[in-house]
Design a protein around this motif. Structure first.
Motif, PDB file in Angstrom:
ATOM      1  N   THR A  19     -33.378  65.949 161.663  1.00  0.00           N
ATOM      2  CA  THR A  19     -34.144  64.907 162.347  1.00  0.00           C
ATOM      3  C   THR A  19     -35.173  65.509 163.291  1.00  0.00           C
ATOM      4  N   PHE A  20     -34.777  66.557 164.003  1.00  0.00           N
ATOM      5  CA  PHE A  20     -35.726  67.211 164.907  1.00  0.00           C
ATOM      6  C   PHE A  20     -36.892  67.814 164.131  1.00  0.00           C
ATOM      7  N   VAL A  57     -34.317  65.980 173.484  1.00  0.00           N
ATOM      8  CA  VAL A  57     -33.182  65.326 174.155  1.00  0.00           C
ATOM      9  C   VAL A  57     -32.456  64.384 173.197  1.00  0.00           C
ATOM     10  N   GLY A  58     -33.235  63.563 172.450  1.00  0.00           N
ATOM     11  CA  GLY A  58     -32.613  62.632 171.502  1.00  0.00           C
ATOM     12  C   GLY A  58     -31.878  63.346 170.392  1.00  0.00           C
ATOM     13  N   SER A  59     -32.451  64.442 169.870  1.00  0.00           N
ATOM     14  CA  SER A  59     -31.785  65.208 168.802  1.00  0.00           C
ATOM     15  C   SER A  59     -30.507  65.852 169.320  1.00  0.00           C
ATOM     16  N   ALA A  60     -30.523  66.328 170.574  1.00  0.00           N
ATOM     17  CA  ALA A  60     -29.307  66.905 171.162  1.00  0.00           C
ATOM     18  C   ALA A  60     -28.220  65.851 171.316  1.00  0.00           C
ATOM     19  N   ALA A  91     -41.242  59.711 165.571  1.00  0.00           N
ATOM     20  CA  ALA A  91     -40.098  60.619 165.602  1.00  0.00           C
ATOM     21  C   ALA A  91     -38.933  60.022 166.377  1.00  0.00           C
ATOM     22  N   MET A  92     -39.200  59.379 167.512  1.00  0.00           N
ATOM     23  CA  MET A  92     -38.122  58.800 168.301  1.00  0.00           C
ATOM     24  C   MET A  92     -37.538  57.560 167.633  1.00  0.00           C
ATOM     25  N   VAL A  93     -38.304  56.923 166.748  1.00  0.00           N
ATOM     26  CA  VAL A  93     -37.754  55.809 165.970  1.00  0.00           C
ATOM     27  C   VAL A  93     -36.614  56.316 165.088  1.00  0.00           C
ATOM     28  N   LEU A  94     -36.821  57.489 164.467  1.00  0.00           N
ATOM     29  CA  LEU A  94     -35.775  58.078 163.625  1.00  0.00           C
ATOM     30  C   LEU A  94     -34.522  58.376 164.440  1.00  0.00           C
TER      31      LEU A  94
END
Length: 380
Positions: A19-20, A57-60, A91-94
């Motif tokens: 995802t990242f 941050v979101g991927s973590a 990207a943050m939608v994913l």
């Protein structure tokens, strides 16, 4: 592949990393600042690469989504709001989609209800506020549809996944119950037949006046029957204990039919057998033939002792036919008939039905005949 399926942590790491990487690629091609109208003030001074910070941050947060799904979602929401302040990115939608899906899949029922309620509040509030600000109803509908796709669809999708898993678990449980029923049937056929033989010999010896030779012969027959029961039971237990047996055969096959006929003769039946070579047939068909013959001879011994039995096993094209016919003699003593549990014929019919075959049994003149037809191709 086996390591992937057995390691949820590995799956989460791969998902987060993928995802990242996908989000970073989307940022690099310019899919940022997608949620802000150019006429609205925003942080114009923020460099474009700043969108990578909330993405990291979101991927973590995705790494802990399985054990702490609500916490991971809260972190993802904060990161998404920060990204929105920068103009927003695909990207943050994913990331947010995956975290909401994880809540629907891994969180408790109470947490799922709370998140679902919050989602509907956000969708409704954003739609109303957006519609009032723009002064157009279609704007409110457009905003509500966008947020429904982003926020509610992952919850709906995860609910479907949970339902499919429940159905799969139920199917697996039904398969286990069916296997246990088959095991119970096999144990009945094996043990009950030998115990019936033991009871018949011992009962006959006790009913007659003492006779050393006859009594010793009865004891030998009892011992032979008991050892045979233990041998077949041991073979079945060993087969069940071995998760991947090298020999996929099961106890009882066509090669043991002559011994079965010999044992029936030793128990007082006069057996005439026709056992030609059937060629190569599936193991399960051979096992079913053996069990049907075993049960039919046992029934003849219990219900028509000392009768003449005609056994014929032959192959005709793509099927195997088994016929066991015994003369109807005088009814056996009451204690012999009490040994029957009445499950012999149903057991034979169930075995044949599993292969797509059939079993018929009934009186034909002065004889009782059991006939089984088993397809070979269906079991191959």
């Amino acid at each position: 592949m086996r390591r992937w399926r057995s390691s949820p942590a590995l799956q989460d790491r791969v998902t987060a990393g993928s995802t990242f990487a996908a989000g970073l690629a989307l940022n690099l091609v310019g899919l940022t600042d997608v949620w802000v109208d150019p006429g609205i003030d925003r942080l114009d001074t923020a460099p474009a690469w700043w969108h990578t910070v909330p993405l990291v941050v979101g991927s973590a947060a995705m790494l802990v989504k399985r054990g702490r799904p609500v916490l991971a979602l809260l972190i993802g929401v904060v990161a998404s709001l920060a990204d929105l302040a920068l103009g927003g990115s695909i990207a943050m939608v994913l990331v947010l989609f995956d975290l909401i899906f994880s809540v629907g899949l891994f969180a408790s029922a109470r947490a799922r209800r709370a998140v679902t309620t919050a989602v509907f509040v956000v969708i409704g509030t954003a739609g109303v506020v957006g519609g009032l600000a723009a002064g157009e109803f279609r704007v409110a509908v457009f905003i509500a549809l966008q947020l429904t796709t982003l926020l509610f669809v992952p919850l709906w999708w995860s609910a479907n996944v949970r339902q499919q898993r429940r159905l799969g678990a139920m199917a697996a449980q039904e398969a286990v119950l069916a296997e246990r029923a088959a095991m119970a049937r096999d144990l009945h056929d094996v043990i009950a037949a030998h115990l019936s033989t033991t009871a018949l010999h011992s009962g006959a010896a006790l009913a007659a006046p003492p006779d050393t030779e006859r009594d010793r012969a009865a004891l030998r027959a009892v011992r032979t029957s008991s050892l045979a029961a233990l041998e077949e039971m041991r073979a079945m237990i060993m087969l069940l204990r071995d998760a991947a047996p090298a020999d996929q055969t099961v106890p009882g096959g066509l090669d043991r039919l002559p011994a079965l006929v010999e044992a029936a003769g030793a128990d007082g039946l006069r057996v005439t057998a026709s056992l030609p070579d059937l060629g190569s047939i599936p193991v399960i068909v051979a096992h079913t033939v053996y069990r049907i013959v075993h049960e039919a001879l046992t029934n003849a011994r219990k219900h028509a002792p000392a009768s003449h039995v005609r056994l014929e096993v032959r192959r005709t094209g793509d099927r195997v036919d088994v016929t066991v016919t015994n003369d109807l003699t005088q009814p056996p003593p009451l204690d012999h008939r009490a040994l029957s549990a009445g499950t012999g014929l149903p057991s034979m019919r169930e075995r044949a039905a599993l292969l797509g075959g059939s079993v018929t049994a009934g009186r034909v003149g002065s004889s009782w005949r059991v006939r089984a037809t088993l397809p070979v191709a269906a079991a191959a």
